[in-house]
Design an enzyme around this catalytic site. Sequence first.
Site, PDB file in Angstrom:
ATOM      1  N   ARG A 224      13.930 -34.986  33.078  1.00 39.84           N
ATOM      2  CA  ARG A 224      13.550 -33.579  33.050  1.00 39.84           C
ATOM      3  C   ARG A 224      12.097 -33.444  33.517  1.00 39.84           C
ATOM      4  O   ARG A 224      11.261 -34.312  33.257  1.00 39.84           O
ATOM      5  CB  ARG A 224      13.686 -32.993  31.639  1.00 39.84           C
ATOM      6  CG  ARG A 224      15.116 -32.768  31.187  1.00 39.84           C
ATOM      7  CD  ARG A 224      15.792 -31.660  31.979  1.00 39.84           C
ATOM      8  NE  ARG A 224      17.155 -31.383  31.530  1.00 39.84           N
ATOM      9  CZ  ARG A 224      18.237 -31.923  32.070  1.00 39.84           C
ATOM     10  NH1 ARG A 224      18.134 -32.778  33.070  1.00 39.84           N
ATOM     11  NH2 ARG A 224      19.446 -31.607  31.618  1.00 39.84           N
ATOM     12  N   HIS A 272      16.850 -32.037  42.457  1.00 36.70           N
ATOM     13  CA  HIS A 272      17.690 -32.175  41.260  1.00 36.70           C
ATOM     14  C   HIS A 272      19.142 -32.461  41.645  1.00 36.70           C
ATOM     15  O   HIS A 272      20.067 -31.742  41.236  1.00 36.70           O
ATOM     16  CB  HIS A 272      17.601 -30.918  40.393  1.00 36.70           C
ATOM     17  CG  HIS A 272      17.941 -31.181  38.952  1.00 36.70           C
ATOM     18  ND1 HIS A 272      17.379 -30.469  37.919  1.00 36.70           N
ATOM     19  CD2 HIS A 272      18.789 -32.077  38.354  1.00 36.70           C
ATOM     20  CE1 HIS A 272      17.856 -30.903  36.765  1.00 36.70           C
ATOM     21  NE2 HIS A 272      18.715 -31.875  37.003  1.00 36.70           N
TER      22      HIS A 272
END
Length: 309
Positions: A224, A272
């Site tokens: 993250r 991502h």
Amino acid sequence: MSITIFSQGRNTSRWADALRERRPGLEVRTYPETGSPDEVEFALAWNHPQGVFKAFPNLKCIASTGAGVDHILRDPELPEGVKITRIVDENLTHDMAAFVTALVLNQVRGLHSYKEAQRQHTWKQHSYLRTKDVVIGMMGMGELGSYAAQQLSKLGFKVHGWSRSPKLMEGVGAFAGPEEFDSFLSSSHILICLLPLTKQTANILHKDTFSKLPKGAYVINVARGEHLVDQDLIDMIDQGHLSGASLDVFREEPLPADHAFWSHPAIHVTPHIASVTNPESAVSQILENYDRMRHGEALINVVSKTKGY
């Protein structure tokens, strides 16, 4: 009853189509078209509007559409007693291991430098590292981290894992807890972050952490964006302590066009995409939990709200 999808910034049609195809006749709704709030018992969520769930008094389960649940747990107004589940998918595990391996091999063999040489029409060979001489430090030894660590070990890398509690597995050294963190870092030539995002792990990739890595270490973050202190990474690269980084996750996504990561020559940016949930392969476990909820049975892949994973 229905399955109601709550999501911001993502196209939810694939999830809705996969659910209906697998379970014809199932009512699938998408927020804000939820119908009567009293009828909503099972929510499928990714980056939901904060506080939205308090409007549904009979909600029993919030199912993340991915392996992570930090996007759910960060909501300070989650209803009490509601179960939270996550996706555990073999495809996600394999995809992550393949992506991490690609980044590691790219760095070890210096493949990125040849692309620049190609653009300049320059024929120049560079030395490279051998797998047996490189120590990989894997931060986070859950399903994703453990499998990736084992795959890297099979390629001949020396692999150490660091986690909350010791995870013993063949070919992977075990470090655990804050008391062993410095020792874990001191030998890690390539540091990979696959930690869950919790209060304890937020901002863990900062200047003090980087300073304990060997000079010339490389950082990979596929967990993250909130794990990383952006400016600390840039500073430690510019000061020569780190050789560079590969980043697939960011504090703000999409990464703002004016962010320094885009133009930094030693930072590799991807949007991502390390491991993306496939609704068609993950929908079975969503429906299994939906059925378990309806029949009052224990759910699978339930998350601990105190641990955050």
